[in-house]
Design a protein around this motif. Structure first.
Motif, PDB file in Angstrom:
ATOM      1  N   PHE A   1      20.898  -8.892 -13.916  1.00 45.43           N
ATOM      2  CA  PHE A   1      22.089  -8.373 -13.245  1.00 45.43           C
ATOM      3  C   PHE A   1      21.980  -8.473 -11.724  1.00 45.43           C
ATOM      4  CE2 PHE A   1      22.469  -6.658 -17.367  1.00 45.43           C
ATOM      5  CZ  PHE A   1      23.791  -6.294 -17.569  1.00 45.43           C
ATOM      6  N   TRP A   2      20.771  -8.683 -11.227  1.00 46.36           N
ATOM      7  CA  TRP A   2      20.540  -8.584  -9.784  1.00 46.36           C
ATOM      8  C   TRP A   2      19.479  -9.611  -9.422  1.00 46.36           C
ATOM      9  CZ3 TRP A   2      22.768  -5.975  -5.878  1.00 46.36           C
ATOM     10  CH2 TRP A   2      22.073  -5.872  -4.673  1.00 46.36           C
TER      11      TRP A   2
ATOM     12  N   GLN B   1      25.036  -0.313 -14.918  1.00 47.55           N
ATOM     13  CA  GLN B   1      26.050  -1.233 -15.447  1.00 47.55           C
ATOM     14  C   GLN B   1      25.825  -1.349 -16.945  1.00 47.55           C
ATOM     15  OE1 GLN B   1      25.269  -4.398 -12.173  1.00 47.55           O
ATOM     16  NE2 GLN B   1      26.998  -5.183 -13.360  1.00 47.55           N
TER      17      GLN B   1
ATOM     18  N   LYS C   1      22.672  -3.179 -18.766  1.00 46.88           N
ATOM     19  CA  LYS C   1      21.612  -3.425 -17.775  1.00 46.88           C
ATOM     20  C   LYS C   1      20.372  -2.578 -18.096  1.00 46.88           C
ATOM     21  CE  LYS C   1      21.166  -3.256 -12.701  1.00 46.88           C
ATOM     22  NZ  LYS C   1      21.907  -2.913 -11.474  1.00 46.88           N
TER      23      LYS C   1
END
Ligand code: DON
Length: 571
Positions: free
Chosen positions: A339-340, A446, A449
């Motif tokens: 996600f990042w 999220q 996540k």
């Protein structure tokens, strides 16, 4: 009443021994769950296990003696810990495996919990925007989707024996009971009210009178859940009756985990984080744990400096300053890599880490408010086990429910405790989680996540690329700093496994701007650090570290931390 308890315990012993001789050939008395002793350290010729509980260690050793490898032992130990170490051993939580196969292949499995599909960024904020940490830490809403069972099935591809053999000791322990220690009794008593408050039905963990060491803990519902896993595989947990029981429980307490969250849970096979420290190859866990990156940063920040002795003021100060910088980076840059974008390469590069220590002053503390995350241009209860087999497979696993006994929500009818891992997300920028860790966008909630972890299962190879150290520990944010100190103790100060584990530990994590030390920490070093401007606070134990150090002659020096009921076994 007492007589009945003793009598029923006696009957259980008989049943247990019969069941065990069926499932674990030759294990016999070694895994008698009514009479066992804790072994803190021993050197074994071929194979060994160090974990949080003597019954579970013995099961791991017995599985290897019976022809299983370190992965078989790991699966059996994990299922057993879910029964005999309910504060952290689990099927309702998640974890990480770092392993090195005998053929040299490194493995990293991420079976961390995930945020449910209905989770949202501000789900723990009230209408005034204030963080409601009770909700992220206790009860039905605190749980992420559990990953442990999927993780154990994912590691089974490397094992030799069928799951039904590996899970049977856990089933027997749950069904027939085991004798609890004084420590387990007092920790169950300490959370009694919390279990009552956060569960909707009665459970095996709560009884009318206080628990005492020597009592037998029987978990019938858990035994049935484990049998469904034995008979239906992973689906015995993520689908069918167990999944329905989880969702029913969730709905009773505004929990949001759904049947599809469970059905869709996926383990992630990651690329293990490997780095070199003075010729030793170190293998750690990449994100979604911050552990491997932090251990790497800390070791690398030591590499070109002089460590003038164990826990001297000079050595300790250097280590604290490295910890300050690594934790500032964690808060800014680390989160679930799906996600990042985590800049792993830069965060672990020599050039970056050299730069990171440019403002280090060896005579005084750098205030944390003056330390920010580095500039990058590129876009307390958990449990650890260290295992090695006779072939040279090395397994390092850390697993958790997060808090001790997780969310304190027991799934009614299924008998296991759910995690409170949602608190490891950054619930709100600037609001610390239960370990005081800060975070921001990288670790915001999220759906789907994984929340950022600090767990740091670690493996080290010596300068000839031969197995050398297997280690890890519980302890929230103190995990990477404890692993760091354990590695430094062995590599720099040539300690044996027992000393490396048991010597006093200290911890710093950027904020709060203080250094936590165990009570046994050197008063002299403490005084010198205070004179340099450090705020030193004493606290209880740091970590419960398990170490296997492989000696030059191949023997397995195995040590379990003195800080718990941790115990070793092997042959
Ligand atoms: O994943 C983490 O970093 C935390 N949930 C670990 C919690 C822990 O180690 C608690 N143990 N004492």
């Amino acid at each position: 009443m007492k007589k009945i308890i003793i009598l029923s315990a006696f009957i259980c012993i008989q049943i247990f021994v019969i069941a065990q001789t069926k499932s674990i050939v030759g294990a016999g008395k070694e895994i008698d769950p009514y009479h066992y002793s804790i072994v803190k350290s021993q050197t074994f010729n071929k194979a060994s296990v160090a974990c949080a509980n003597p019954i579970a260690s013995n099961i791991g050793a017995a599985i290897m003696k019976q022809g299983g490898n370190a992965f078989d032992a790991a699966i059996a130990v994990n299922f057993a810990l879910a029964v005999v170490h309910p504060s952290a051993g689990n099927i309702g939580g998640g974890g990480f495996l770092v392993a090195r196969k005998a053929d040299g292949k490194p493995i990293a499995l991420d079976y961390r919990e995930t945020a449910p599909g209905k989770a949202s960024r501000d789900m723990y904020l009230d209408k005034n925007g204030n963080a409601q940490l009770m909700l992220s830490q206790y009860g039905h809403q605190a749980s992420g989707v559990p990953g442990t069972v999927a993780g154990l099935f994912a590691m089974h591809q490397y094992a030799k024996l069928p799951i039904k053999i590996l899970i049977q000791p856990a089933i027997d322990l749950a069904e027939n009971g085991f004798v609890i220690s004084d420590r387990e009794a007092s920790s169950l008593n300490a959370v009694r009210e919390s279990f009552i408050k956060n569960s909707t039905a009665s459970s095996a963990f709560v009884k009318e009178t206080k628990w005492k060491g020597g009592d037998t803990l029987i978990q019938k519902d858990l035994a049935e859940t484990l049998k469904r896993i034995r008979d239906n595989g992973q689906k015995g947990f993520y689908e069918g009756k167990t999944a329905e029981l989880i969702v029913d429980e969730m709905q009773k307490g505004f929990g949001i985990i759904s049947l599809s969250d469970l059905k869709n849970y996926k383990v992630k096979e990651r690329t293990a984080l490997e780095f070199n420290y003075k010729g030793y190859s170190i293998i750690g866990m990449p994100p979604s744990s911050s552990g491997g990156i932090i251990v790497c940063q800390l070791m690398k920040m030591m590499e070109n400096r002089t460590l003038d002795g164990f826990q001297t003021a000079k050595t300790t100060q250097l280590m604290i300053e490295a910890e300050r910088r690594a934790f500032a980076d964690r808060a800014e840059y680390m989160g679930d890599p799906d996600f990042w974008k985590v800049p792993i390469k830069t965060l672990t590069s020599d050039v970056y880490l050299k730069q990171r220590m440019m403002d280090y002053d060896s005579t005084k503390a750098t205030p944390s408010k003056d330390v920010k995350a580095g500039v990058i241009k590129e876009s307390e209860e958990t449990t650890h086990m260290s295992i090695i087999d006779e072939y040279g497979n090395m397994v390092s696993i850390t697993t958790t429910l997060n808090n001790s006994y997780g969310s304190r929500t027991v799934v009614a009818g299924a008998g296991f405790i759910m995690n409170d891992e949602m608190d490891d997300f950054s619930v709100k920028p600037g609001v610390a989680n239960m370990y005081g860790a800060l975070g921001g966008e990288a670790n915001a909630i999220q759906p789907g996540k994984r929340m950022l972890s600090a767990m740091s299962p670690t493996i080290v190879l010596d300068k000839n690329n031969k197995p050398f150290i297997i280690t890890g520990t519980p302890g929230g944010t103190t995990i990477p700093t404890s692993v760091f100190q354990t590695l430094i103790n062995i590599i720099e100060f040539n300690m044996n496994a027992t000393d490396a584990v048991n010597k006093p530990k200290f911890h710093h994590q950027w904020f709060p701007d203080e250094v936590a030390v165990e009570r046994s920490f050197s008063p002299d070093t403490k005084k010198q650090l205070e004179a340099m401007g450090y705020k030193i606070v004493e606290r209880g134990s740091i970590g419960r570290t398990e170490v296997i150090k492989i000696l030059a002659d191949g023997k397995r020096e195995t040590a379990a931390d003195k800080r718990g009921d941790d115990s070793v076994a092997g042959y």
